[in-house]
Scaffold this active site. Structure first.
Site, short mmCIF file in Angstrom:
data_model
loop_
_atom_site.label_atom_id
_atom_site.label_comp_id
_atom_site.label_asym_id
_atom_site.label_seq_id
_atom_site.Cartn_x
_atom_site.Cartn_y
_atom_site.Cartn_z
N HIS A 178 -0.44 -2.14 -4.87
CA HIS A 178 -0.33 -1.08 -5.86
C HIS A 178 0.37 -1.58 -7.13
CE1 HIS A 178 -2.03 1.86 -3.18
NE2 HIS A 178 -1.20 1.46 -2.24
N SER A 191 -2.38 6.15 0.23
CA SER A 191 -2.95 4.80 0.06
C SER A 191 -4.22 4.67 0.90
CB SER A 191 -1.91 3.74 0.42
OG SER A 191 -2.35 2.46 0.06
#
Length: 307
Positions: free
Chosen positions: A197, A91
């Protein structure tokens, strides 16, 4: 020939005092905090070294603090002559990974993640949601649940038997209950401020794009493994991937497997905590892992990797 991957952690790996011991011993590491403070408008040295964890948890503060700490530890590894054959990030850790191979500057990476954190926090306020880790189910079973339940999506493929889902609060609750009824060992709600996400934070991608568009991306000096695509990606695709990353799942399992298939036998976690080292071991028990976050672990890595 066996290869070494440097991997850079994402949110959740923060610790009080992170990076302080290394930065006080290695001038190049301390310089990263000064540069990062200027790029982000935050006193990262004070936040990382002296502040309680409670002052670091907010997304817009945590992201630049994490990336700065990872890049400071990277500077200490480099001072020992250690370099990666390939890099990967989880991430927000992808920004540190890209800076580590010269695709962007450290200042650009830390400045971008400050904007990314602000964008994600704003999107979370606009479209509230949550995330949960589903433990003990096959990936396919969780994917089937997400297709069946409206408003929830796979968000992080962390390791076999551990997928994080993200979405609307009620949908995440329903997914957790369904997962447990199917035999999941646990379904743990995560302490996050939004449905990251997932499509619910598309506004964050829209806000971040102008900042990313201003950055000039260079060819990485070592390969960059994307956790959006689980492929080695060139400079021409990096900007769009950093935008896609906000709403796409983190495919860490797939990326780590691809690296092992490509000859990586050692993973060095560059940053606070040891989350990624644990995940990598669950993905493939045959590899070596090192978590470098203080002087003792830096010395262990130097001794092992130098030989």
């Amino acid at each position: 020939m066996s290869k070494t991957a440097f991997c850079f952690p994402g949110q959740g790996s923060l610790e009080a005092g992170m990076g302080r011991e290394i930065a006080e011993a290695v001038p190049a590491a301390m310089a990263v905090y000064r540069l990062g403070s200027e790029a982000s408008g935050l006193d990262l040295q004070k936040l990382c070294f002296d502040s309680p964890v409670e002052e670091l948890v907010d997304t817009e503060v945590q992201q630049p603090a994490l990336v700065a700490t990872s890049l400071a530890i990277l500077a200490a590894l480099r001072a020992e002559g250690l370099e990666p054959d390939v890099v990967v990030g989880h991430s927000v850790g992808e920004f540190a990974a890209l800076a580590s191979v010269g695709a962007i500057t450290a200042a650009d990476a830390i400045g971008l993640v400050r904007e990314r954190g602000l964008a994600m926090a704003e999107a979370a306020r606009t479209h509230p949601g949550s995330m949960a880790a589903i433990l003990g189910l096959e990936d396919e079973a969780v994917e089937t649940l997400c297709r069946k339940i409206v408003g929830v999506w796979p968000a992080n493929y962390n390791c076999p038997g551990q997928i994080v889902v993200s979405g609307e609060n009620d949908a995440v609750e329903e997914c957790c209950a369904e997962a447990e009824s199917l035999g999941a060992r646990r379904a743990i709600r995560l302490k996050v401020s939004g449905a990251f996400h997932s499509p619910l934070v598309a506004r964050a991608a829209d806000r971040l794009k102008p900042a990313v568009d201003l950055i000039r991306f260079h060819d990485p000096v070592a390969p960059f493994m994307s956790t959006v695509t689980a492929r080695i990606e060139p400079a021409a695709r990096l900007g769009s991937l950093l935008i896609d990353q906000l709403t796409a799942p983190v495919r860490f399992t797939q990326a780590a497997r691809a690296l092992v298939h490509d000859g990586v036998t050692t993973f060095v976690e560059v940053g606070p905590g040891n989350v990624l080292s644990g995940l990598v071991k669950r993905i493939d028990r045959s590899v070596r892992t090192f978590s470098v976050n203080d002087l003792a672990s830096l010395e262990r890595a130097r001794e092992s990797l130098s030989t």
